[in-house]
Scaffold this active site. Structure first.
Site, mmCIF file in Angstrom:
data_model
loop_
_atom_site.group_PDB
_atom_site.id
_atom_site.type_symbol
_atom_site.label_atom_id
_atom_site.label_comp_id
_atom_site.label_asym_id
_atom_site.label_seq_id
_atom_site.Cartn_x
_atom_site.Cartn_y
_atom_site.Cartn_z
ATOM 1 N N TYR A 33 0.777 -1.092 0.324
ATOM 2 C CA TYR A 33 -0.147 0.248 0.149
ATOM 3 C C TYR A 33 0.919 1.037 -0.084
ATOM 4 C CZ TYR A 33 1.162 0.922 5.085
ATOM 5 O OH TYR A 33 0.975 1.547 6.434
ATOM 6 N N ARG A 52 8.610 4.595 -4.053
ATOM 7 C CA ARG A 52 8.168 3.722 -3.203
ATOM 8 C C ARG A 52 7.038 2.188 -4.155
ATOM 9 N NH1 ARG A 52 7.862 5.246 2.878
ATOM 10 N NH2 ARG A 52 5.377 5.755 1.834
ATOM 11 N N ARG A 100 -7.120 -20.496 -1.790
ATOM 12 C CA ARG A 100 -6.084 -20.675 -0.841
ATOM 13 C C ARG A 100 -4.648 -21.373 -1.143
ATOM 14 N NH1 ARG A 100 -4.271 -21.531 3.800
ATOM 15 N NH2 ARG A 100 -3.420 -19.113 5.657
ATOM 16 N N LYS A 147 6.860 -1.698 2.201
ATOM 17 C CA LYS A 147 5.244 -1.202 2.166
ATOM 18 C C LYS A 147 4.372 -1.882 2.417
ATOM 19 C CE LYS A 147 3.084 3.768 3.082
ATOM 20 N NZ LYS A 147 3.646 3.834 4.830
ATOM 21 N N GLU A 179 11.648 2.262 14.802
ATOM 22 C CA GLU A 179 10.512 3.288 14.460
ATOM 23 C C GLU A 179 9.737 3.929 15.353
ATOM 24 O OE1 GLU A 179 9.915 2.393 9.475
ATOM 25 O OE2 GLU A 179 9.922 0.784 10.486
#
Length: 284
Positions: A33, A52, A100, A147, A179
């Site tokens: 995302y 990014r 799956r 990310k 972070e």
């Protein structure tokens, strides 16, 4: 007011946007995302977020279904369709829909979605007061440079901080700060040196982080990119977070201990001011 969202090439009312329960973003968090701020109806630091996004996709062997021009056009159109003056765009790309199975399926069609959120970006009330943080162990996976939507532990950390009367958490690994729960952590030493963690697999390469460090150097502020301990942070003159929608946000206490005099410091204020001035001038 209902929002218009973007899903797989279609503009839909948010109530009509549906994704399969077999989407790998749901079954495996197999998705990335990005979040881009909107100010004055324009995109802030968009080139960095776009780059990014492409890097995150590449690390997972995925491809964006839109080319660069189409991607920018969709960002601009979703702002216009929702009449957003200030807020954010959330973009998510999953590997797609399949039964799956842990192994990546071949020839997948990605699921691409975007939505907006209206929120105060420039007039954030915490800019004047600063935020408080607590320290917690960093129990995330080791590829934090990608990310991905694997955000369960950050939500647990932020929730624990809230329950303890704090605004956020700074995460610790081997005695060093990595972070914040959803932002980059920085300190300013008593001699005015800005210190922040160097880039590696253990932190996300923050777009606001990179812009802020560039601006700091241009302003003559000494920058050290290296790990720092919690003790060093508590003894610092100033501390702050950087993120896409909070920009530069002062941190005034850690684990109940005041940082400096317990108010936003002058270097933090300066960096926020020059970041906002610079990014508004280059918004698209």
């Amino acid at each position: 007011m209902s929002r218009t969202v973007y899903l797989n090439g279609k503009w839909l009312d948010e109530a009509d946007a549906k994704i399969s329960i077999f989407d790998r973003g749901y079954t495996f968090a197999d998705a990335i995302y990005e979040v881009t701020a909107i100010v004055g109806g324009k995109l802030i630091d968009y080139p960095g977020h776009s780059a990014r996004m492409q890097r995150s996709l590449g690390e997972l062997g995925m491809v964006c279904p839109l080319d660069a021009d189409e991607l920018l056009a969709v960002h601009r159109e979703i702002v216009a369709r929702n009449n957003v003056e200030e807020g954010m765009i959330y973009l998510q790309i999953s590997r797609g829909v399949d039964d799956r199975d842990f192994v990546y399926p071949k020839e997948m069609k990605p699921t691409f979605s975007m939505f907006t959120q209206t929120k105060k970006v420039l007039e954030n009330p915490y800019v004047k007061s600063g935020i408080s943080v607590i320290s917690l162990p960093d129990w995330r996976w080791e590829r934090r440079d990608i990310k991905t939507v694997q955000l369960l532990y950050p939500t647990m950390a932020k929730t624990q901080a809230s329950r303890q009367g704090a605004d956020d958490a700074w995460l610790l690994e081997d005695g060093f700060v990595t972070e914040a729960s959803s932002a980059t952590a920085h300190i300013v030493k008593k001699d005015g040196t800005l210190v922040t963690r160097d880039l590696s697999h253990v932190i996300l390469p923050g777009i606001t982080r990179a812009s802020t460090l560039d601006l700091a150097r241009e302003a003559g502020i000494k920058v050290e990119e290296r790990p720092f301990t919690l003790e060093e942070a508590k003894e610092a003159a100033e501390a702050f977070n950087t993120s896409a929608t909070n920009f530069v946000l002062p941190v005034v206490s850690i684990d109940g201990q005041k940082i400096g005099d317990g108010t936003p410091g002058p270097i933090t204020k300066k960096l926020r001011d020059i970041y906002v001035e610079s990014r508004l001038a280059t918004a698209i």
